[in-house]
Enzyme design. Sequence first.
Site, short mmCIF file in Angstrom:
data_model
loop_
_atom_site.label_atom_id
_atom_site.label_comp_id
_atom_site.label_asym_id
_atom_site.label_seq_id
_atom_site.Cartn_x
_atom_site.Cartn_y
_atom_site.Cartn_z
N HIS A 98 0.83 -1.20 0.00
CA HIS A 98 0.00 0.00 0.00
C HIS A 98 0.88 1.26 0.00
O HIS A 98 0.45 2.32 -0.45
CB HIS A 98 -0.90 0.04 1.24
CG HIS A 98 -1.95 -1.02 1.27
ND1 HIS A 98 -1.71 -2.30 1.70
CD2 HIS A 98 -3.26 -0.99 0.91
CE1 HIS A 98 -2.82 -3.02 1.62
NE2 HIS A 98 -3.77 -2.25 1.14
N ASP A 131 -4.72 -6.58 -7.39
CA ASP A 131 -4.93 -5.89 -6.13
C ASP A 131 -5.27 -4.43 -6.46
O ASP A 131 -5.23 -4.02 -7.63
CB ASP A 131 -3.67 -5.98 -5.26
CG ASP A 131 -3.97 -5.86 -3.76
OD1 ASP A 131 -5.07 -5.39 -3.42
OD2 ASP A 131 -3.11 -6.22 -2.95
#
Length: 756
Positions: free
Chosen positions: A406, A490
């Site tokens: 992230h 993702d």
Amino acid sequence: MKLKMITILNAVLGSMLISVEIAAAEQPFSDLQSVKWAEDSINYMAKRGTVAGSGNGQFMPERHVTRAQAVTFLVRELYPQQLQAGGGASGYSDVPTTHPFYREIAIAAKNGLASGLPDGTFQPDTAMSRAETAAFLTRAYSLAVGKQSASLKDTADHWAAAPIRIMSSNGLIGGYTDGTYRPDQPVTRAEFSVFLARVIRFEREAAIQAQDWDKLISYMTVSEQVGQMLMPDIRQWKGQVTTTVNEGLKRSIHDQDLGGLILFDKNIVDVRQVTTLTHQLQMEAGDIPLFLGIDQEGGVVKRIPGGTNLPGQMALGAAGDTVLTEAAGRLTGEELRALGLNINFAPVLDINSNPDNPIIGMRSFGSDAELVSQLGAATIKGLRQSGVIAAVKHFPGHGDTSVDSHLGLPVLTHDRERLDAVELKPFRAAIENEVEMIMTAHIAFPAVDNEQVISLKDGSSVPIPATLSQKVLKGLLREQLGYKGVIISDAFTMNAISEHFGEHQAVERAIAAGVDVILMPQDPAAAHQSLVQAVNSGKLPVETIHDSVKRILELKSKYGLFDRSDSLANKLASLNDVIGSKEHRAVEREIAERAVTVLASRDGKHPDQIHQGDRVVIATADKDQAERLKRQLIQASGSLSLKTEIVVISQGKATEAFQAMEQADYVILASYQFRNVASQFGWTDVQTIIDKLNKQSKRYALLSLGNPYEMIHLQNVRSGLAVYGKQEPNTSAGIQVLLGQLEAGGRLPVTAVRRK
């Protein structure tokens, strides 16, 4: 029929046919008030790029359609790729090469779509009759007689009686109120749009019923096809949390032809609201239903309030029971399906072999490849039994990293032999168990693909992440591991992608690499436009898009998504029987109780016990957590007459905190480490308190609520438990063990040894 590709027509006949690109950009037509009965069909065909307005916001619905125009509409629908290449000779004496629609007429003649008159002419500028329209459409779409009765009193002896009967028996054309069809009357632009829209929708529905996905794809525009490959999040719209289907969300679904959406906890107020939301979303989706996904891993990652609060994957790893894990997957799926959700982005198949992993940790089943493989397969089986798609993650493995994707781009430097033995093992097992969806990792694996690219962040050279790598997705996953299901990325909002690659480049490269669905594009509209342009320009092969869309449609059909007959009222009425049911709560408790693991013990079996009348101090850095533990302790202790106090440990003030513990008979020292690097966690305060507790020979328990790596970083712990989560079922089970009401039978599913 071949893939529809929107092109700019070179020829323009008056103001009636303009370029498809201009048509797609037009606002709703301003002159449809007199033809409200045709408005939906006109807008539908305009969105498909088949019919167009005059360029000034008008459609001119009452104008007649010429034979040339009718052929052009059908060629746009059926043979768009041939428009790119040219049409050859028309073969008609009155259609010279200078005619505006020479190419379209030639293509129609070549494909047997339109025949000329006996004198060798085509009469391109003659108005098309209603009879000719029926004949054209019947021939173009190879329609057969349907089951509806058809009695139009002025068509029995007409030359077009057969095609008119075929069209009317399928409900595709109708007569006037006097029972006539008026076959020789010119067809208007509004009427032609209605007839053509009905045929296309009829054919699409027939393809869906027959599960003929190649045929359905042939009727899908490029916009529709690439839309199926996008799955944005809908957390906010114009700064407001999205909990209903607002106008902006409707426009996004329709304009981008979206194939799916992911929901987060912000979208959910309660179970009735989210059930209503998912139902209404599906009603907006047209004839192809939406993937509606969510991250309901259990434990630290869960989105549904009021549902069963499963203890999480590492708790299941500690329990080590495939039957119990399968039950957890099944009940999770039952609750998601009741709420209208059809994908669970779980289980996590990452092997958490690195204690410093800042993002996986207790989301994993553990650090043993065989354990993760077995429990992952059991979860997939349970979800499938409930009718929910399991999307396993994060291929090829995110467990042995110390960077959160992230926030940055992790690189896993293991050689291929190690990847095969560890990281890939659970995914191989999942594929053997016919998992239908795999999520990619934004992680670089140089042993599989050592390509370097220039980062847009700072111009440096960075390795290509798995999500954008053909060698990883097509070479390793599809060819070597034999995976045939859907590949989903993702989130594209994560820094591993967003910092280094532009939106257009990343989306296009991911699709070219083998991704079928882009999850959470930063700008869904821009991603959609980019993919449409890439297909139309030939940058992305139509075959690549076709293959991905076919996999998506097959999966939606397999899980019954095309059946949307259940009413909202029925869905709402059944919620109480499923969400947080007695049976589900029993599984929740069993997992939590069987997961509790002894980390340290004076007798080798049990932590220090709480006794009758003890003064118990609950010490933790989180006051709210301490309050919850206190309530659970009081509730579970019954007649033990305990006196309870709370001590909040402020950073760097362990000595001061211990002063409040000196009069305690027993100390519960709660520790929670997650979403940070374990070796950089503030263990000093905890160690200081443990040393003082040992020095005074106090009874205590170090209660690990997060990643169970305390024993790596703390010394001389004499009593400790791991419960693998700070939520209710986990902590309650731990309290029961401290009270002697429950035996701790869990096994630590990770290797708690300091890495060199």
